[in-house]
Scaffold this active site. Structure first.
Site, PDB file in Angstrom:
ATOM      1  N   TYR A  34      -2.239  -2.033 -12.187  1.00 47.07           N
ATOM      2  CA  TYR A  34      -3.734  -2.149 -12.433  1.00 47.07           C
ATOM      3  C   TYR A  34      -4.061  -1.395 -13.679  1.00 47.07           C
ATOM      4  O   TYR A  34      -5.048  -0.907 -13.606  1.00 47.07           O
ATOM      5  CB  TYR A  34      -4.157  -1.379 -11.131  1.00 47.07           C
ATOM      6  CG  TYR A  34      -3.995  -2.137  -9.721  1.00 47.07           C
ATOM      7  CD1 TYR A  34      -4.229  -3.460  -9.402  1.00 47.07           C
ATOM      8  CD2 TYR A  34      -2.859  -1.259  -8.952  1.00 47.07           C
ATOM      9  CE1 TYR A  34      -3.906  -3.634  -8.180  1.00 47.07           C
ATOM     10  CE2 TYR A  34      -2.487  -2.026  -7.804  1.00 47.07           C
ATOM     11  CZ  TYR A  34      -2.919  -3.222  -7.462  1.00 47.07           C
ATOM     12  OH  TYR A  34      -2.181  -3.795  -6.347  1.00 47.07           O
ATOM     13  N   GLY A  36       0.963  -1.359  -0.098  1.00 44.47           N
ATOM     14  CA  GLY A  36       0.243  -0.021  -0.206  1.00 44.47           C
ATOM     15  C   GLY A  36       0.678   1.206   0.133  1.00 44.47           C
ATOM     16  O   GLY A  36       0.108   2.393  -0.010  1.00 44.47           O
ATOM     17  N   TYR A  62     -11.835   4.429 -10.058  1.00 46.55           N
ATOM     18  CA  TYR A  62     -11.511   5.146  -9.016  1.00 46.55           C
ATOM     19  C   TYR A  62     -11.414   6.667  -9.141  1.00 46.55           C
ATOM     20  O   TYR A  62     -10.995   7.375  -8.202  1.00 46.55           O
ATOM     21  CB  TYR A  62     -10.053   4.771  -8.416  1.00 46.55           C
ATOM     22  CG  TYR A  62      -9.802   3.202  -8.394  1.00 46.55           C
ATOM     23  CD1 TYR A  62     -10.618   2.675  -7.645  1.00 46.55           C
ATOM     24  CD2 TYR A  62      -9.026   2.412  -9.119  1.00 46.55           C
ATOM     25  CE1 TYR A  62     -10.280   1.219  -7.411  1.00 46.55           C
ATOM     26  CE2 TYR A  62      -8.899   1.195  -8.917  1.00 46.55           C
ATOM     27  CZ  TYR A  62      -9.720   0.420  -8.254  1.00 46.55           C
ATOM     28  OH  TYR A  62      -9.319  -0.933  -7.727  1.00 46.55           O
ATOM     29  N   ARG A 116      -8.600   2.633 -14.584  1.00 44.20           N
ATOM     30  CA  ARG A 116      -8.567   3.404 -13.005  1.00 44.20           C
ATOM     31  C   ARG A 116      -9.311   4.600 -12.970  1.00 44.20           C
ATOM     32  O   ARG A 116      -9.918   4.974 -12.261  1.00 44.20           O
ATOM     33  CB  ARG A 116      -7.022   3.512 -12.759  1.00 44.20           C
ATOM     34  CG  ARG A 116      -6.261   2.228 -12.379  1.00 44.20           C
ATOM     35  CD  ARG A 116      -5.059   2.432 -11.885  1.00 44.20           C
ATOM     36  NE  ARG A 116      -5.050   2.935 -10.447  1.00 44.20           N
ATOM     37  CZ  ARG A 116      -4.801   4.051 -10.273  1.00 44.20           C
ATOM     38  NH1 ARG A 116      -4.359   5.065 -11.397  1.00 44.20           N
ATOM     39  NH2 ARG A 116      -4.856   4.533  -8.968  1.00 44.20           N
ATOM     40  N   CYS A 153     -18.104   2.391 -25.595  1.00 43.89           N
ATOM     41  CA  CYS A 153     -19.384   2.778 -25.335  1.00 43.89           C
ATOM     42  C   CYS A 153     -19.741   3.059 -24.089  1.00 43.89           C
ATOM     43  O   CYS A 153     -20.819   2.409 -23.541  1.00 43.89           O
ATOM     44  CB  CYS A 153     -20.471   1.766 -26.148  1.00 43.89           C
ATOM     45  SG  CYS A 153     -20.251   1.696 -27.833  1.00 43.89           S
ATOM     46  N   GLU A 154     -19.168   3.868 -23.395  1.00 41.38           N
ATOM     47  CA  GLU A 154     -19.582   4.226 -21.743  1.00 41.38           C
ATOM     48  C   GLU A 154     -18.942   5.903 -22.036  1.00 41.38           C
ATOM     49  O   GLU A 154     -17.873   5.846 -22.117  1.00 41.38           O
ATOM     50  CB  GLU A 154     -18.673   3.522 -21.035  1.00 41.38           C
ATOM     51  CG  GLU A 154     -18.883   1.826 -20.940  1.00 41.38           C
ATOM     52  CD  GLU A 154     -20.540   1.464 -20.589  1.00 41.38           C
ATOM     53  OE1 GLU A 154     -20.988   2.214 -19.753  1.00 41.38           O
ATOM     54  OE2 GLU A 154     -20.976   0.663 -20.929  1.00 41.38           O
ATOM     55  N   PRO A 166       4.914  -4.966  -1.517  1.00 40.00           N
ATOM     56  CA  PRO A 166       4.535  -4.021  -2.204  1.00 40.00           C
ATOM     57  C   PRO A 166       4.242  -4.368  -3.835  1.00 40.00           C
ATOM     58  O   PRO A 166       4.952  -5.453  -4.265  1.00 40.00           O
ATOM     59  CB  PRO A 166       5.836  -3.353  -2.579  1.00 40.00           C
ATOM     60  CG  PRO A 166       7.050  -4.391  -2.200  1.00 40.00           C
ATOM     61  CD  PRO A 166       6.276  -5.202  -1.094  1.00 40.00           C
TER      62      PRO A 166
END
Length: 435
Positions: A393, A260, A339, A335, A364-365, A296
Site C-alpha cells: 500500500y 489481513g 491511517y 499510509r 503542499c499538505e 495474504p
C-alpha cells in the site's frame, strides 16, 4: 512487455554477506544494505525517491505462510492490491501462488505477469459489467459476489456468452476486529459482503439463476489483525453458514477466509507469528472437507521493500522543533497521512548522534509526513533516509498530486539488481490529456 534492465554490484557483496543471512535489510560498516547491496549505491544509480524490494524476502515470506498452513488443503492467492508491480506478482506466480484481484486492471496485471487465469479469483464490491465480462472471458477461477444485484448481473453476462460462471458469495460475519476503522471490513455497518440475514434470499436467487453456480463461501474481516481469536470467531460463523448452504443442496468446494494477517511496522509492536493463526484455524477448517483459500497481501510484501529518499533541507522553527524535508512524500507513501501509520525511518549512513525531528515531504499538505517527533540519526542535507516496511500500500496508492513523478522501483536478487519500474517523465504526466 517493457524492456528490463539488470545491474550488478558485486563489489559490495562481500562487505555485507556476513549479516545478510540474518536479515534482508541490515547495516554493514554503518551503511544500510538490502540482501548484500548498499542502498546508497542503489540511490546513486537510480536516483530518489526509489522503492527497493528484496526478492529473497518475498520468497521467504511466501514459504513461511505455506509452511504454517501445510497441514491443511489450501490454495493461496496473493492479494494484488497490496503491491501490483509485475515482477512482484510474477515472483509469487512462479512459486505456485494464485492471485486475488479487485478490478479489471489488476486482472490484466496478473495475466501479464504470467499467472494462469485458473488461479485467479476476482473480488470487489463494485464490479462494472465490462469487468465481469472480462473476467469470464479470461477464464478466472471464480467471481466473488457481494450483493443480490451483482449475482443477477453475473448471470446475465454469463448467459450472453453461453457460460456458467463459478461464484463465491462474500458473507459479512459482523465481526469487528481491533484495527484502524478504515481497514475494518467484517463489520455489518461497512459496505462489504452480504449480511447473514440475506442468506435465504441469496440462496433462493441462486437456485433460480441458470448461468451461475455457487462454488464457494468467502469472508474478509479486515487488515492488521493481531489477535487470532477474531479469525476463530468469524470462521465459526462461516462454518455454520456452510452447513446451512450444504443442507440446501449446494456443493461448496472453496472456503475463503481472506487475508489481513499482521506484519510488524513498529519494532515495539511485534506482529503475531503466522504459525499461531495456523494453530487456531487448522483444527477448525480441516474437518470441513473443503479447499481453503487464503488471500495474504500485506503479509507477503510489506517488509520486503523500503522507500529511499534524500534529505533536501533541514530547518528549525522558533520553538526549536527540527524538520527533515525529504524528496519523497505522501504521493509515494500515503499510509502515515491516511491511517496515521507508523513506519520506521532509518538513516542509510549510521550516525553516533541523534535528534528529535519531523520527517516531512515536499507536498503542499500538512499531512505530508513520514514521522513526527521521532528520534532519528543526525543526518545532514544530501544524505539518505530509508522509510522501512514500504512494500504494501505504497507504490500502488501513489499519485501525481502536485505534478509529482511516480518513482522508480528496483528488485534486488542477490548480486543482480533489476529495474522493474522506470521513473515517470514529465511527458507521461500529460500523455492522456487533450488541448
Amino acid at each position: 512487455m517493457k524492456k528490463h534492465y539488470y545491474y550488478s554490484f558485486k563489489n559490495t557483496l562481500n562487505e555485507c554477506q556476513a549479516v545478510s543471512e540474518r536479515t534482508i535489510f541490515h547495516y554493514s560498516k554503518n551503511t544500510l544494505c538490502c540482501d548484500g547491496q548498499r542502498l546508497d549505491d542503489l540511490a546513486d544509480t537510480f536516483g530518489t525517491p526509489l522503492f527497493v524490494t528484496s526478492k529473497k524476502n518475498l520468497i521467504t515470506r511466501y514459504n513461511e505462510f505455506e509452511e504454517a498452513f501445510s497441514g491443511l488443503p489450501h490454495f493461496t492467492c496473493y492479494s494484488v492490491k497490496a503491491n501490483f508491480n509485475l515482477s512482484v506478482i510474477k515472483t509469487f506466480g512462479e512459486l505456485g501462488c494464485g492471485c486475488d484481484v479487485n478490478s479489471g486492471g489488476e486482472l490484466y496485471r496478473a495475466l501479464q505477469a504470467g499467472v494462469s487465469p485458473e488461479k485467479i479469483i476476482f473480488a470487489g464490491v463494485g464490479k462494472k459489467a465490462e469487468e465481469i465480462a472480462y473476467a469470464l472471458r479470461s477464464g478466472v477461477l471464480m467471481l466473488k459476489a457481494e450483493s443480490l444485484s451483482e449475482l443477477a448481473v453475473i448471470d446475465r453476462i454469463a448467459a450472453e456468452s453461453g457460460n456458467v460462471a463459478l461464484v463465491a458469495i462474500r458473507i459479512n460475519p459482523n465481526v469487528t476486529a481491533e484495527t484502524h476503522p478504515y481497514i475494518t471490513t467484517g463489520d455489518s455497518k461497512e459496505k462489504f459482503g452480504i449480511d447473514e440475514g440475506e442468506l435465504d434470499a441469496v440462496l433462493m436467487l441462486l437456485s433460480e439463476l441458470k448461468h451461475v453456480r455457487l462454488a464457494g463461501l468467502d469472508m474478509h474481516i479486515g487488515s492488521q489483525i493481531f489477535d487470532p481469536e477474531y479469525y476463530v470467531a468469524a470462521t465459526i460463523k462461516l462454518l455454520a453458514i456452510l452447513e446451512r448452504v450444504k443442507a440446501q443442496g449446494f456443493a461448496i468446494e472453496y472456503f475463503d477466509i481472506g487475508g489481513g494477517f499482521p506484519v510488524t511496522y513498529d519494532p515495539a509492536k511485534q506482529a503475531t507469528p503466522i504459525a499461531q493463526f495456523a494453530e487456531k484455524l487448522i483444527p477448525l477448517l480441516r474437518p470441513a472437507g473443503v479447499k481453503v483459500i487464503f488471500e495474504p497481501g500485506r503479509f507477503l510484501v510489506a517488509n520486503a521493500s523500503v522507500l529511499l529518499t534524500r534529505i533536501l533541507y533541514r530547518k528549525q522553527n522558533h520553538t526549536g522543533k527540527q524538520f527533515f524535508i525529504v524528496d519523497a512524500g505522501m504521493t509515494e507513501l500515503i499510509r502515515p497521512a491516511l491511517y496515521q501509520s507508523h513506519h520506521e525511518v532509518l538513516a542509510v549512513t549510521r550516525h553516533k548522534e541523534s535528534v528529535e525531528a519531523d520527517v516531512v515531504g515536499p507536498v503542499c499538505e500538512s499531512s505530508d509526513f513520514f514521522a513526527r517527533h521521532r528520534t532519528i540519526d543526525d543526518a545532514a542535507e544530501g544524505e539518505l533516509l530509508a522509510v522501512m516496511s514500504s512494500g504494501a500500500y505504497a507504490a500502488v496508492m501513489s499519485s501525481n498530486y502536485n505534478g509529482r513523478l511516480r518513482p522508480a522501483e528496483v528488485l534486488v536478487d542477490g548480486q543482480d539488481v533489476r529495474l522493474v519500474r522506470t521513473r515517470e517523465t514529465y511527458e507521461q504526466l500529460i500523455q492522456n490529456e487533450l488541448l
